[in-house]
Design an enzyme around this catalytic site. Structure first.
Site, PDB file in Angstrom:
ATOM      1  N   LYS A   1      24.378  41.193  49.169  1.00 53.63           N
ATOM      2  CA  LYS A   1      23.176  42.159  48.466  1.00 53.63           C
ATOM      3  C   LYS A   1      21.903  42.544  48.879  1.00 53.63           C
ATOM      4  O   LYS A   1      21.534  43.532  48.896  1.00 53.63           O
ATOM      5  CB  LYS A   1      22.659  40.879  47.257  1.00 53.63           C
ATOM      6  CG  LYS A   1      21.756  41.301  46.039  1.00 53.63           C
ATOM      7  CD  LYS A   1      21.516  40.202  45.299  1.00 53.63           C
ATOM      8  CE  LYS A   1      21.063  38.481  46.122  1.00 53.63           C
ATOM      9  NZ  LYS A   1      20.028  37.377  45.284  1.00 53.63           N
TER      10      LYS A   1
ATOM     11  N   ARG B   1      18.462  46.762  50.608  1.00 52.07           N
ATOM     12  CA  ARG B   1      17.391  47.265  51.504  1.00 52.07           C
ATOM     13  C   ARG B   1      18.143  48.613  51.415  1.00 52.07           C
ATOM     14  O   ARG B   1      17.572  49.069  52.360  1.00 52.07           O
ATOM     15  CB  ARG B   1      17.017  46.168  53.076  1.00 52.07           C
ATOM     16  CG  ARG B   1      16.343  44.942  52.422  1.00 52.07           C
ATOM     17  CD  ARG B   1      16.728  43.958  53.343  1.00 52.07           C
ATOM     18  NE  ARG B   1      15.630  42.753  53.348  1.00 52.07           N
ATOM     19  CZ  ARG B   1      15.621  41.734  52.176  1.00 52.07           C
ATOM     20  NH1 ARG B   1      17.188  41.713  52.001  1.00 52.07           N
ATOM     21  NH2 ARG B   1      15.032  40.679  52.717  1.00 52.07           N
TER      22      ARG B   1
ATOM     23  N   SER C   1       7.663  33.306  49.100  1.00 47.25           N
ATOM     24  CA  SER C   1       8.525  34.234  49.381  1.00 47.25           C
ATOM     25  C   SER C   1       8.734  34.208  50.442  1.00 47.25           C
ATOM     26  O   SER C   1       8.057  36.126  51.003  1.00 47.25           O
ATOM     27  CB  SER C   1       9.390  34.592  48.029  1.00 47.25           C
ATOM     28  OG  SER C   1      10.419  36.026  48.470  1.00 47.25           O
ATOM     29  N   SER C   2      10.232  34.542  51.706  1.00 52.14           N
ATOM     30  CA  SER C   2      10.112  35.804  52.704  1.00 52.14           C
ATOM     31  C   SER C   2      10.094  37.276  52.406  1.00 52.14           C
ATOM     32  O   SER C   2       9.623  38.311  52.769  1.00 52.14           O
ATOM     33  CB  SER C   2      11.334  35.551  54.234  1.00 52.14           C
ATOM     34  OG  SER C   2      12.236  35.560  53.478  1.00 52.14           O
TER      35      SER C   2
ATOM     36  N   ASP D   1      19.920  30.360  50.008  1.00 48.62           N
ATOM     37  CA  ASP D   1      20.310  29.920  49.673  1.00 48.62           C
ATOM     38  C   ASP D   1      21.612  29.621  49.998  1.00 48.62           C
ATOM     39  O   ASP D   1      22.070  29.136  48.589  1.00 48.62           O
ATOM     40  CB  ASP D   1      21.023  31.901  49.158  1.00 48.62           C
ATOM     41  CG  ASP D   1      19.694  32.638  48.745  1.00 48.62           C
ATOM     42  OD1 ASP D   1      18.920  31.702  48.398  1.00 48.62           O
ATOM     43  OD2 ASP D   1      19.729  34.318  48.948  1.00 48.62           O
TER      44      ASP D   1
ATOM     45  N   ARG E   1      16.077  25.898  41.117  1.00 44.64           N
ATOM     46  CA  ARG E   1      17.031  25.636  41.189  1.00 44.64           C
ATOM     47  C   ARG E   1      17.230  24.067  42.086  1.00 44.64           C
ATOM     48  O   ARG E   1      18.194  23.463  41.867  1.00 44.64           O
ATOM     49  CB  ARG E   1      17.921  26.116  42.778  1.00 44.64           C
ATOM     50  CG  ARG E   1      18.055  28.125  42.203  1.00 44.64           C
ATOM     51  CD  ARG E   1      18.075  28.809  43.288  1.00 44.64           C
ATOM     52  NE  ARG E   1      18.917  29.547  43.006  1.00 44.64           N
ATOM     53  CZ  ARG E   1      19.193  30.789  43.142  1.00 44.64           C
ATOM     54  NH1 ARG E   1      19.070  30.786  44.985  1.00 44.64           N
ATOM     55  NH2 ARG E   1      19.643  31.798  43.361  1.00 44.64           N
TER      56      ARG E   1
END
Length: 428
Positions: free
Chosen positions: A22, A27, A170-171, A316, A347
Site C-alpha cells: 500500500k 507513493r 506521523s512520518s 504497523d 489501536r
C-alpha cells in the site's frame, strides 16, 4: 453485523503471494502523476486505499489506463501542474492518499476540498497544514481545527523556503512534504523532535530518487530539495509485495509450525516492516530469506519467547506481535507505539480490549502495551475490528489455538481484500 467464524487449526503451512505494498503503491502513483512522461506502474495493490488515490488522480485530470487483467497502470504525468484546478476529493480513510495529496495540491496551486469518512476527520493533520503554511500554502479547516476536512486555496509559495514539521505524530507528514517540495521550486524541511517510523521516510526518499530527484539530508533532522528539481518518469517501475501484510503469514508460520513462505518481498526490500522477521527471530522463530521471499517456522522448543521491543521502526507490523504475544512464554512489552492512537482507530485501546476478550492481562500507556498471556485462551471470543483492517487480520491468528469470531471481516478490503482466503489456504 456480518462476521466470520474461524475454526481452530493448530498447524499452518504453505506459500502466499503477497499483494502489492500500500505504502509503495500510493507513493508511486502520485509521483508518476507529478512526473514528466509516461510511467508504467506494475503490481499496484488492489484495495480501497489505492482506489481512492486512483480516483483522485483521475478527478485531477491525470490520464491513466489499466492494462487488461493486470494491476499495471500507465500514467501520463502532468509535470507538476495539475490539469484540473478545482475539485472536490473524497478520500475515504486513506491516510496514504490524504496526506500526500494535501501537500501536492497545496504547493501546486488551485482550489480543492479534501474530505473522507468520519474517522478520517478524527485523524490529526494540523502539523502538516502548519508546515505547508510555512511554505506559503493557503489552507483552511472546514470542520475542527487541526483535522480534516480541508479547503485548499491558491497560495504564495516562495521557492527555496524553509519550514518545520513535528516528527512525533506521523512520518506521513514529512513524507508528504518531501514528495511535494519539487512543486514549490525546491525548499527545506526541518524536523522538530524525534522522528517516528523512520523506515517509511527512507522508503519515500528511495522512491523520490527513482523519479529523478535527490533530496539532501542531515540525518533525520533536515531535508532539502534543490531549486529546479523535477520528477522524471523512470519508464517502468514495480511495486514490491506488502511487508506489513507479510507479518500475519510469517506469524502464522511461527505459531502454527510452518513453514510458511511469503513471496513478493525479500532480503532486499525497501520497506521497513521487513524487520518484523527480526522481531519473530528474537522471539525464537526460525526465519529464512531469499531475494524475493521470506519463510518462518515455529521455534524448536515449540513456543515463542516473550520480548521487550521498541517498535518505532515497525509500527504497523508491531500489531501482529501483540497477538503473537498470546502464544509466548511470558510477558511481552511493545514500546514506542504512540502512533497507534491516530491510525484507523485508537489501536492501543482497541488491542487491549480485544486481547482481554481472549483472556490476556493487558497494561497500556501513552506509547506502550504490555501483554501477559493466559494459561489457556478463551474460546469463542467475538473480536470487534473497529473498521480497522489490521485488527481483523491480526486476530485471525488467535484461531491457531481456539475458535474465534471476527466481526466485520470485510474491513480488510482497505488493503487486502483476499486476506481470509489466503489465510485459509495455509490450513493443513
Amino acid at each position: 453485523m456480518e462476521f466470520l467464524d474461524l475454526a481452530p487449526c493448530a498447524t499452518l503451512r504453505g506459500t502466499v503471494a503477497l499483494p502489492g505494498s500500500k505504502s509503495i503503491s500510493n507513493r508511486m502513483l502520485l509521483l508518476a502523476a507529478l512526473a514528466t512522461g509516461k510511467t508504467q506502474v506494475h503490481g499496484v495493490l488492489e484495495a480501497d486505499d489505492t482506489d481512492r488515490m486512483l480516483e483522485a488522480l483521475q478527478q485531477l485530470g491525470i490520464r491513466l489506463a489499466q492494462q487488461a487483467h493486470s494491476r499495471t497502470f500507465c500514467i501520463e504525468g502532468c509535470d507538476g501542474r495539475w490539469p484540473v484546478r478545482q475539485a472536490d476529493l473524497f478520500l475515504g480513510n486513506a491516510g496514504t492518499a490524504f496526506r500526500p495529496l494535501t501537500a501536492a495540491l497545496a504547493l501546486a496551486g488551485g482550489d480543492y476540498h479534501l474530505h473522507g469518512i468520519a474517522r478520517m476527520h478524527e485523524r490529526p493533520i494540523g502539523d502538516l497544514v502548519e508546515a505547508l503554511q510555512g511554505l506559503g500554502a493557503v489552507i483552511e479547516y472546514a470542520g475542527t481545527p487541526g483535522y480534516p476536512p480541508l479547503h485548499i486555496h491558491p497560495g504564495h509559495v516562495t521557492p527555496g523556503s524553509t519550514t518545520r514539521v513535528k516528527g512525533n505524530v506521523s512520518s506521513q507528514f514529512l513524507s508528504a512534504l518531501l514528495m511535494a517540495l519539487p512543486l514549490a521550486g525546491g525548499g527545506t524541511v526541518e524536523v522538530e523532535g524525534e522522528l517516528i517510523s523512520k523506515p517509511y521516510v527512507d522508503l519515500t526518499l528511495r522512491l523520490i530518487e527513482r523519479f529523478g530527484v535527490t533530496v539532501g539530508r542531515d540525518g533525520y533532522s533536515r531535508f532539502t530539495a534543490e531549486a529546479g528539481s523535477h520528477y522524471r518518469s523512470p519508464g517502468a517501475i514495480h511495486v514490491e509485495g506488502d511487508a506489513s501484510s507479510a507479518s500475519y503469514f510469517l506469524a502464522a508460520g511461527a505459531l502454527g509450525g510452518g513453514p510458511v513462505r511469503v513471496t513478493g518481498v525479500g532480503r532486499n526490500s525497501i520497506q521497513g516492516d521487513i524487520r518484523f522477521a527480526d522481531a519473530l527471530a528474537a522471539m525464537g522463530a526460525g526465519i529464512d530469506m531469499g531475494d524475493d521471499w521470506i519463510e518462518a517456522q515455529a521455534p524448536a522448543s515449540g513456543r515463542l519467547r516473550a520480548v521487550t521491543l521498541d517498535c518505532n521502526h515497525i509500527p504497523d507490523a508491531a500489531m501482529t506481535l501483540a497477538v503473537a504475544a498470546l502464544f509466548a512464554n511470558g510477558t511481552t512489552t511493545l514500546t514506542n507505539i504512540a502512533s497507534w492512537r491516530v491510525k484507523e482507530t485508537d489501536r492501543i485501546a482497541a488491542m487491549a480490549t480485544e486481547l482481554g476478550k481472549l483472556g490476556a492481562l493487558v497494561e497500556t500507556g501513552h506509547d506502550f502495551i504490555r501483554i501477559t498471556p493466559p494459561d489457556q485462551l478463551t474460546p469463542g471470543a467475538a473480536i470487534d475490528t473497529y473498521d480497522d483492517h489490521r485488527m481483523a487480520m491480526c486476530f485471525s491468528l488467535a484461531s491457531l489455538a481456539v475458535p474465534v469470531r471476527i466481526n466485520d471481516p470485510r474491513c480488510v478490503a482497505k488493503t487486502f481484500p483476499g486476506y481470509f482466503d489466503a489465510f485459509a489456504s495455509l490450513r493443513a
